[in-house]
Design an enzyme around this catalytic site. Structure first.
Site, mmCIF file in Angstrom:
data_model
loop_
_atom_site.group_PDB
_atom_site.id
_atom_site.type_symbol
_atom_site.label_atom_id
_atom_site.label_comp_id
_atom_site.label_asym_id
_atom_site.label_seq_id
_atom_site.Cartn_x
_atom_site.Cartn_y
_atom_site.Cartn_z
ATOM 1 N N ASP A 1 -6.653 3.560 10.576
ATOM 2 C CA ASP A 1 -6.314 3.056 9.248
ATOM 3 C C ASP A 1 -7.573 3.274 8.411
ATOM 4 O O ASP A 1 -8.614 2.669 8.675
ATOM 5 C CB ASP A 1 -5.938 1.569 9.342
ATOM 6 C CG ASP A 1 -4.829 1.217 8.361
ATOM 7 O OD1 ASP A 1 -4.748 1.902 7.316
ATOM 8 O OD2 ASP A 1 -4.073 0.282 8.642
ATOM 9 N N ARG B 1 0.820 -1.204 0.000
ATOM 10 C CA ARG B 1 0.000 0.000 0.000
ATOM 11 C C ARG B 1 0.854 1.254 0.000
ATOM 12 O O ARG B 1 0.492 2.259 -0.593
ATOM 13 C CB ARG B 1 -0.909 0.001 1.229
ATOM 14 C CG ARG B 1 -1.805 1.201 1.298
ATOM 15 C CD ARG B 1 -2.558 1.286 2.603
ATOM 16 N NE ARG B 1 -3.390 0.133 2.819
ATOM 17 C CZ ARG B 1 -3.619 -0.397 4.026
ATOM 18 N NH1 ARG B 1 -3.067 0.125 5.089
ATOM 19 N NH2 ARG B 1 -4.392 -1.446 4.162
ATOM 20 N N TYR B 2 1.969 1.214 0.722
ATOM 21 C CA TYR B 2 2.901 2.348 0.747
ATOM 22 C C TYR B 2 4.065 1.997 -0.172
ATOM 23 O O TYR B 2 4.454 0.836 -0.262
ATOM 24 C CB TYR B 2 3.429 2.568 2.165
ATOM 25 C CG TYR B 2 2.365 2.806 3.197
ATOM 26 C CD1 TYR B 2 1.763 4.060 3.317
ATOM 27 C CD2 TYR B 2 1.953 1.794 4.056
ATOM 28 C CE1 TYR B 2 0.792 4.290 4.277
ATOM 29 C CE2 TYR B 2 0.972 2.023 5.019
ATOM 30 C CZ TYR B 2 0.399 3.269 5.125
ATOM 31 O OH TYR B 2 -0.559 3.487 6.069
ATOM 32 N N ARG C 1 -8.247 -9.172 10.085
ATOM 33 C CA ARG C 1 -8.303 -10.162 8.997
ATOM 34 C C ARG C 1 -9.226 -11.321 9.373
ATOM 35 O O ARG C 1 -8.970 -12.477 9.034
ATOM 36 C CB ARG C 1 -6.897 -10.652 8.646
ATOM 37 C CG ARG C 1 -5.996 -9.491 8.262
ATOM 38 C CD ARG C 1 -4.771 -9.841 7.443
ATOM 39 N NE ARG C 1 -4.050 -8.585 7.224
ATOM 40 C CZ ARG C 1 -2.880 -8.267 7.782
ATOM 41 N NH1 ARG C 1 -2.229 -9.141 8.529
ATOM 42 N NH2 ARG C 1 -2.335 -7.089 7.561
ATOM 43 N N CYS D 1 -10.138 -9.296 15.271
ATOM 44 C CA CYS D 1 -9.115 -9.322 14.214
ATOM 45 C C CYS D 1 -9.526 -8.574 12.949
ATOM 46 O O CYS D 1 -10.634 -8.721 12.453
ATOM 47 C CB CYS D 1 -8.798 -10.782 13.857
ATOM 48 S SG CYS D 1 -7.538 -10.950 12.573
ATOM 49 N N LYS E 1 -2.793 4.844 7.071
ATOM 50 C CA LYS E 1 -2.912 5.274 8.460
ATOM 51 C C LYS E 1 -2.761 6.782 8.575
ATOM 52 O O LYS E 1 -1.925 7.377 7.908
ATOM 53 C CB LYS E 1 -1.827 4.596 9.306
ATOM 54 C CG LYS E 1 -2.003 3.093 9.417
ATOM 55 C CD LYS E 1 -0.921 2.482 10.274
ATOM 56 C CE LYS E 1 -0.996 0.968 10.285
ATOM 57 N NZ LYS E 1 -0.622 0.347 8.980
ATOM 58 N N CYS F 1 -7.899 -13.518 17.975
ATOM 59 C CA CYS F 1 -8.481 -12.315 18.550
ATOM 60 C C CYS F 1 -9.867 -12.132 17.953
ATOM 61 O O CYS F 1 -10.017 -12.148 16.730
ATOM 62 C CB CYS F 1 -7.640 -11.091 18.204
ATOM 63 S SG CYS F 1 -5.925 -11.212 18.759
ATOM 64 N N ASP G 1 -10.617 -1.012 13.342
ATOM 65 C CA ASP G 1 -11.016 -0.997 11.930
ATOM 66 C C ASP G 1 -12.495 -1.389 11.825
ATOM 67 O O ASP G 1 -13.041 -2.024 12.726
ATOM 68 C CB ASP G 1 -10.154 -1.991 11.146
ATOM 69 C CG ASP G 1 -8.692 -1.548 11.065
ATOM 70 O OD1 ASP G 1 -8.450 -0.330 11.065
ATOM 71 O OD2 ASP G 1 -7.813 -2.424 11.012
ATOM 72 N N CYS H 1 -2.881 -18.243 13.957
ATOM 73 C CA CYS H 1 -2.362 -17.594 15.160
ATOM 74 C C CYS H 1 -2.466 -18.558 16.329
ATOM 75 O O CYS H 1 -3.218 -19.525 16.281
ATOM 76 C CB CYS H 1 -3.180 -16.335 15.493
ATOM 77 S SG CYS H 1 -2.945 -14.990 14.320
ATOM 78 N N ARG I 1 7.248 0.108 1.729
ATOM 79 C CA ARG I 1 7.130 -0.996 2.688
ATOM 80 C C ARG I 1 5.955 -1.899 2.353
ATOM 81 O O ARG I 1 4.946 -1.443 1.837
ATOM 82 C CB ARG I 1 7.029 -0.478 4.122
ATOM 83 C CG ARG I 1 5.957 0.564 4.360
ATOM 84 C CD ARG I 1 6.407 1.435 5.545
ATOM 85 N NE ARG I 1 5.387 2.317 6.057
ATOM 86 C CZ ARG I 1 5.123 3.523 5.555
ATOM 87 N NH1 ARG I 1 5.763 3.963 4.496
ATOM 88 N NH2 ARG I 1 4.199 4.272 6.105
HETATM 89 C C1 LIG Z 1 0.268 -0.510 8.808
HETATM 90 C C2 LIG Z 1 0.788 -0.943 7.529
HETATM 91 C C3 LIG Z 1 2.144 -0.804 7.228
HETATM 92 C C4 LIG Z 1 3.143 -0.234 8.207
HETATM 93 O O1 LIG Z 1 2.895 1.093 8.492
HETATM 94 P P1 LIG Z 1 3.895 1.904 9.439
HETATM 95 O O2 LIG Z 1 3.156 3.179 9.694
HETATM 96 O O3 LIG Z 1 5.170 2.079 8.695
HETATM 97 O O4 LIG Z 1 4.083 1.079 10.676
HETATM 98 C C5 LIG Z 1 2.576 -1.198 5.988
HETATM 99 N N1 LIG Z 1 1.734 -1.711 5.076
HETATM 100 C C6 LIG Z 1 0.429 -1.849 5.337
HETATM 101 C C7 LIG Z 1 -0.460 -2.413 4.273
HETATM 102 C C8 LIG Z 1 -0.099 -1.463 6.571
HETATM 103 O O5 LIG Z 1 -1.396 -1.620 6.831
#
Ligand SMILES: *Cc1c(COP(=O)(O)O)cnc(C)c1O
Length: 355
Positions: free
Chosen positions: A309, A91-92, A113, A111, A316, A108, A272, A104, A95
């Protein structure tokens, strides 16, 4: 090969509400439709933390009729849409989440997911893992790989080591993170052997998932200590949960306690909008009130970011109590004691004198 004690503990976990009926008095029959819809697992260790029906530990792990309410979304963060291959959520730009396990130690009830974790179609194949590694290797903007699931620490040491080695060897990957609730629900999994193995993959970060001070046991503290001694940087993501921890004193006690366990609070998550979890949602106002009360009350190290989120995969966003108001050329900033302090604002331009 001989089973390790954590593997035996997993096998002896509670997987039917009926198994709780010998210890607690409640209408377990009414919960059968819930457990057949959303799986149940509670490790012996975590089950022993339950003191009574409906307490904060119970609420997190025992099915509830409210889960049959369908308010919300199956996949609120549109994760499936952001998955170029089944094991990666991208998404980002820099990362990704690497989805390495569909199970798990304890499930939870809140959850994110819930749509798949622990369900029969949640398992991850070697081929899917390989596709994930190939994707990460081919996309050079990825600097940060978050092992998640499910819980990555439920993989056997050998499989986890193999995956870590492959990701660690990718030149553009700078850091690896593990997202795991194992320190909370199955601390015996954090063996010396595991920590020695993980130590090779620095810089390695682990975000745990403690939600209530009652989870901060001697066993959990030892587990976190072993990880920290192996050079793993520990953070924690707490979800704000109605009836579990939506109280400033409980949250302050939790975050102070985490610091004593060498774990730094990282995020406080607004729930969420997940179908089957609506009964856990608090108002955003409750979250902001808690954040406001923390400042000054606890060490700054104990204060995480409060985040939502956003639905639809918009990512986020951190939420802050409203401290600052603009009044002409000055700012009016609310202090902790409620008084308002004037603070002169400066213009971001260079004057004629050049300074
Ligand atoms: C939360 C999340 C991250 C990590 O976000 P940070 O703010 O860097 O901790 C990365 N990818 C996805 C899809 C997320 O939901």
């Amino acid at each position: 090969m001989a089973q390790e004690s954590w593997q035996l503990a997993l096998q002896n976990s509670i997987v039917r509400v009926e198994q709780l009926a010998t210890r607690f008095e409640f209408d377990h029959r009414s919960l059968i439709p819930v457990e057949s819809r959303y799986p149940l697992r509670i490790t012996p260790y975590y089950a022993d933390l339950i003191e009574q029906v409906g307490d904060p530990i119970w609420k997190q792990c025992v099915p509830d009729l409210c889960e049959l309410d369908e308010t919300g979304f199956i996949d609120p963060l549109a994760e499936d849409e952001f998955s170029p291959v089944p094991t990666v959520i991208h998404r980002y730009p820099d990362r990704v989440i690497f989805y390495v396990s569909g199970v798990c130690a304890s499930y939870c009830r809140f959850c994110t997911r819930k749509r798949k974790i622990g369900c029969s179609d949640s398992s991850v194949s070697f081929r899917e893992l390989r596709d994930g590694i190939d994707y990460i290797a081919a996309n050079t903007q990825i600097r940060d790989v978050i092992f998640s699931g499910g819980d990555p620490l439920l993989l056997p040491d050998s499989v986890l080591k193999d995956l870590l080695q492959r990701i660690h060897a990718i030149p553009h990957v700078e850091i690896i993170r593990l997202g795991s609730r194992i320190p909370v629900t199955l601390p015996e999994r954090i063996t010396e052997k595991l920590c020695t193995m993980l130590k090779q993959f620095a810089p390695l970060y682990l975000n745990a998932h403690f939600n209530h001070p009652r989870e901060l046991t001697a066993e959990a503290k030892e587990a976190c200590g072993r990880l920290a001694d192996a050079g793993i940087v520990l953070g924690n993501q707490t979800v704000l949960l109605r009836g579990v921890n939506d109280d400033p004193h409980i949250i302050a006690e939790l975050f102070r306690g985490l610091l004593k366990m060498r774990v730094r609070p990282y995020y406080l998550h607004q729930m969420d909008l997940v179908s089957g979890t609506d009964h856990f949602r608090t108002s955003v106002n409750t979250g902001l009130t808690i954040m406001h009360s923390l400042r000054g009350e606890v060490s700054g190290l104990a204060i995480p970011n409060y985040v939502i989120d956003l639905p639809g995969g918009k990512g986020k966003v951190e939420l802050l109590p409203k401290y600052v108001k603009k009044d002409g050329g000055k700012l009016l900033i609310k202090a902790r004691d409620g008084s308002v302090v004037e603070y002169p604002e400066v213009l971001d331009i260079v004057t004629e004198r050049g300074c």
